[in-house]
Design an enzyme around this catalytic site. Structure first.
Site, PDB file in Angstrom:
ATOM      1  N   ASP A 157       0.845  -1.213   0.000  1.00  0.00           N
ATOM      2  CA  ASP A 157       0.000   0.000   0.000  1.00  0.00           C
ATOM      3  C   ASP A 157       0.872   1.252   0.000  1.00  0.00           C
ATOM      4  O   ASP A 157       0.682   2.163   0.802  1.00  0.00           O
ATOM      5  CB  ASP A 157      -0.961   0.004   1.196  1.00  0.00           C
ATOM      6  CG  ASP A 157      -2.060   1.064   1.059  1.00  0.00           C
ATOM      7  OD1 ASP A 157      -2.885   1.204   1.967  1.00  0.00           O
ATOM      8  OD2 ASP A 157      -2.054   1.781   0.023  1.00  0.00           O
ATOM      9  N   ARG A 201       0.245   9.079   1.246  1.00  0.00           N
ATOM     10  CA  ARG A 201      -0.413   9.071   2.570  1.00  0.00           C
ATOM     11  C   ARG A 201       0.265   8.110   3.543  1.00  0.00           C
ATOM     12  O   ARG A 201       0.103   8.241   4.750  1.00  0.00           O
ATOM     13  CB  ARG A 201      -1.892   8.700   2.423  1.00  0.00           C
ATOM     14  CG  ARG A 201      -2.104   7.290   1.941  1.00  0.00           C
ATOM     15  CD  ARG A 201      -3.562   6.877   1.810  1.00  0.00           C
ATOM     16  NE  ARG A 201      -3.639   5.561   1.180  1.00  0.00           N
ATOM     17  CZ  ARG A 201      -3.610   5.357  -0.145  1.00  0.00           C
ATOM     18  NH1 ARG A 201      -3.533   6.398  -0.967  1.00  0.00           N
ATOM     19  NH2 ARG A 201      -3.639   4.143  -0.659  1.00  0.00           N
ATOM     20  N   ASN A 202       1.026   7.149   3.012  1.00  0.00           N
ATOM     21  CA  ASN A 202       1.688   6.135   3.845  1.00  0.00           C
ATOM     22  C   ASN A 202       3.185   6.365   3.949  1.00  0.00           C
ATOM     23  O   ASN A 202       3.935   5.454   4.291  1.00  0.00           O
ATOM     24  CB  ASN A 202       1.390   4.732   3.298  1.00  0.00           C
ATOM     25  CG  ASN A 202      -0.064   4.364   3.493  1.00  0.00           C
ATOM     26  OD1 ASN A 202      -0.727   4.916   4.376  1.00  0.00           O
ATOM     27  ND2 ASN A 202      -0.580   3.484   2.665  1.00  0.00           N
ATOM     28  N   ASP A 234       4.434   1.855   7.548  1.00  0.00           N
ATOM     29  CA  ASP A 234       3.351   0.856   7.516  1.00  0.00           C
ATOM     30  C   ASP A 234       3.509  -0.182   6.424  1.00  0.00           C
ATOM     31  O   ASP A 234       2.519  -0.713   5.916  1.00  0.00           O
ATOM     32  CB  ASP A 234       2.010   1.593   7.416  1.00  0.00           C
ATOM     33  CG  ASP A 234       1.832   2.530   8.611  1.00  0.00           C
ATOM     34  OD1 ASP A 234       1.561   3.723   8.403  1.00  0.00           O
ATOM     35  OD2 ASP A 234       2.043   2.057   9.738  1.00  0.00           O
TER      36      ASP A 234
HETATM   37  C1  LIG Z   1      -2.560  -1.019   6.581  1.00  0.00           C
HETATM   38  N1  LIG Z   1      -1.934   0.270   6.349  1.00  0.00           N
HETATM   39  C2  LIG Z   1      -1.337   0.515   5.065  1.00  0.00           C
HETATM   40  C3  LIG Z   1      -1.926   1.229   7.348  1.00  0.00           C
HETATM   41  C4  LIG Z   1      -2.169   0.888   8.670  1.00  0.00           C
HETATM   42  C5  LIG Z   1      -2.139   1.874   9.667  1.00  0.00           C
HETATM   43  C6  LIG Z   1      -1.884   3.224   9.315  1.00  0.00           C
HETATM   44  C7  LIG Z   1      -1.652   3.551   7.990  1.00  0.00           C
HETATM   45  C8  LIG Z   1      -1.675   2.571   7.010  1.00  0.00           C
HETATM   46  C9  LIG Z   1      -1.357   4.989   7.622  1.00  0.00           C
HETATM   47  C10 LIG Z   1      -2.057   5.929   8.536  1.00  0.00           C
HETATM   48  N2  LIG Z   1      -1.791   5.571   9.931  1.00  0.00           N
HETATM   49  C11 LIG Z   1      -1.523   6.627  10.852  1.00  0.00           C
HETATM   50  C12 LIG Z   1      -2.596   7.202  11.543  1.00  0.00           C
HETATM   51  C13 LIG Z   1      -2.328   8.228  12.448  1.00  0.00           C
HETATM   52  C14 LIG Z   1      -1.021   8.674  12.682  1.00  0.00           C
HETATM   53  C15 LIG Z   1       0.053   8.073  11.997  1.00  0.00           C
HETATM   54  C16 LIG Z   1       1.438   8.566  12.326  1.00  0.00           C
HETATM   55  C17 LIG Z   1       1.682   9.973  12.456  1.00  0.00           C
HETATM   56  C18 LIG Z   1       2.960  10.420  12.794  1.00  0.00           C
HETATM   57  N3  LIG Z   1       3.340  11.746  12.952  1.00  0.00           N
HETATM   58  C19 LIG Z   1       2.568  12.870  12.930  1.00  0.00           C
HETATM   59  C20 LIG Z   1       3.134  14.094  13.295  1.00  0.00           C
HETATM   60  C21 LIG Z   1       2.351  15.256  13.272  1.00  0.00           C
HETATM   61  C22 LIG Z   1       1.047  15.172  12.888  1.00  0.00           C
HETATM   62  C23 LIG Z   1       0.154  16.367  12.866  1.00  0.00           C
HETATM   63  O1  LIG Z   1      -0.841  16.389  13.532  1.00  0.00           O
HETATM   64  N4  LIG Z   1       0.425  17.423  12.061  1.00  0.00           N
HETATM   65  C24 LIG Z   1      -0.422  18.608  12.042  1.00  0.00           C
HETATM   66  C25 LIG Z   1       0.454  19.817  12.239  1.00  0.00           C
HETATM   67  O2  LIG Z   1       1.511  19.851  11.261  1.00  0.00           O
HETATM   68  C26 LIG Z   1       2.359  18.689  11.396  1.00  0.00           C
HETATM   69  C27 LIG Z   1       1.554  17.432  11.139  1.00  0.00           C
HETATM   70  C28 LIG Z   1       0.534  13.917  12.533  1.00  0.00           C
HETATM   71  N5  LIG Z   1       1.288  12.788  12.560  1.00  0.00           N
HETATM   72  C29 LIG Z   1       4.002   9.468  13.009  1.00  0.00           C
HETATM   73  O3  LIG Z   1       5.165   9.872  13.307  1.00  0.00           O
HETATM   74  N6  LIG Z   1       3.741   8.140  12.878  1.00  0.00           N
HETATM   75  C30 LIG Z   1       4.817   7.147  13.058  1.00  0.00           C
HETATM   76  C31 LIG Z   1       2.479   7.674  12.548  1.00  0.00           C
HETATM   77  C32 LIG Z   1      -0.201   7.089  11.039  1.00  0.00           C
HETATM   78  C33 LIG Z   1       0.895   6.498  10.186  1.00  0.00           C
HETATM   79  O4  LIG Z   1       1.325   5.287  10.703  1.00  0.00           O
HETATM   80  C34 LIG Z   1      -1.840   4.267  10.336  1.00  0.00           C
HETATM   81  O5  LIG Z   1      -1.818   3.993  11.553  1.00  0.00           O
END
Ligand SMILES: CN(C)c1ccc2c(c1)CCN(c1cccc(-c3cc(Nc4ccc(C(=O)N5CCOCC5)cn4)c(=O)n(C)c3)c1CO)C2=O
Length: 282
Positions: A146, A150-151, A164
């Site tokens: 994937d 976005r990932n 991921d």
């Molecule tokens: C099955 N597959 C493909 C999957 C499974 C789980 C996930 C994903 C794909 C992708 C999405 N996802 C997910 C969900 C939530 C968080 C994370 C996620 C977000 C991070 N960092 C940040 C930092 C800042 C901000 C933020 O709020 N802002 C706003 C202000 O300006 C700076 C940025 C957001 N995330 C991070 O470091 N990791 C490791 C994971 C992630 C990524 O991990 C998952 O948890």
């Protein structure tokens, strides 16, 4: 010395596996968003290590299979891969603990007004970093399944890392896993995945071409407002995404190489790395 330099205590006997993290050493902080498996929060490990903690929502993941795979994933270590530190699997919900990337997803980063002025050189460097991480996974016969903007995640100084990887195999939501499902990433999928869900490093290469298009359009949605069935029809016909305006012909030719109908005609990531380096030099 600050606590960070304190060497990790030797694992207590064999029972405590090195990928198992003691939750009492983790302080949970603000929410970072929600993904396939539920909420993700920023964490502080042993008082100083910034982490991201996925808290597995019940019924979203085949947990036992994942915990088995986690042992392999902790061994995948590269500057352009988001590092898996370990899991807290002795309680429910289980936690997946990874490295923290302070700027969030590459897609949101490209769409953000302050980064909307990134020039082609920076965009190409970001694609190169993703390619490096993917070449490492390819070398270890590891398929992402994937790959998309976005990932991927962005850290300090425009560092980009692939996140991921491999997790798609543990998602229980069949809206995501079956190619007819509403959440299946159709717009990043090559013909052999659309027709036979045949994933390979060459299907990751196709997705990488779409990721390059996302970067050079500063986060546009591929194929605009076309529906998934319309995109399937287009891809089967051999129609591919148009050249983004910020993209040179050389770079667009690299993208088109990723979208060749036959997987074996597409370059491997280790070849893509040389192609992008060649463009960088020009
Ligand atoms: C099955 N597959 C493909 C999957 C499974 C789980 C996930 C994903 C794909 C992708 C999405 N996802 C997910 C969900 C939530 C968080 C994370 C996620 C977000 C991070 N960092 C940040 C930092 C800042 C901000 C933020 O709020 N802002 C706003 C202000 O300006 C700076 C940025 C957001 N995330 C991070 O470091 N990791 C490791 C994971 C992630 C990524 O991990 C998952 O948890």
């Amino acid at each position: 010395t600050t606590p960070c330099d304190r060497p990790a205590p030797p694992t207590a006997g064999l029972s405590h596996d090195k990928w198992e993290i003691d939750p009492s050493e983790m302080v949970l902080l603000e929410e970072l968003g929600a993904g396939q498996f539920g909420v993700v929060r920023r964490g502080r490990w042993r008082g100083c290590k910034d982490t991201a903690v996925k808290m597995m929502k019940e019924g979203t993941m085949s947990e036992d299979e994942f915990i088995e795979e986690a042992k392999v994933m902790t061994k995948l270590q590269h500057k352009n891969l988001v590092q898996l530190y370990g899991v807290c699997s002795k309680h429910r919900p289980i936690y997946i603990v990874t490295e923290y990337m302070k700027h969030g997803s590459l897609l949101n980063y490209m769409r953000h007004p302050t980064h909307n002025q990134l020039g082609p050189a920076v965009m190409l460097d970001m694609c190169m970093q993703v390619c490096e991480g993917m070449a490492y996974l390819e070398k270890h016969n590891y398929i992402h399944r994937d790959l998309a903007a976005r990932n991927c995640l962005v850290g300090a100084e425009n560092v980009v890392k692939v996140a991921d990887f491999g997790l798609a195999r543990y998602v229980l939501d069949d809206q995501y896993t079956s190619s007819g499902g509403a959440k299946f990433p159709i717009k990043w999928a090559p013909p052999e995945v659309l027709n036979y869900t045949r994933f390979s490093s060459k299907s990751d290469v196709w997705a990488f071409g779409v990721l390059m298009w996302e970067v050079f359009t500063r986060g546009k949605a591929p194929y605009g407002r076309l529906t998934n069935p319309e995109v399937v029809e287009m891809v089967q016909r051999g129609q591919v995404l148009d050249k983004p305006s910020a993209c040179s012909n050389d770079i667009y030719n690299v993208m088109r190489g990723c979208w060749r109908h036959a997987p074996e005609e597409r370059p491997a990531f280790r070849v893509l790395r040389e192609q992008l380096a060649g463009v960088l030099a020009d």
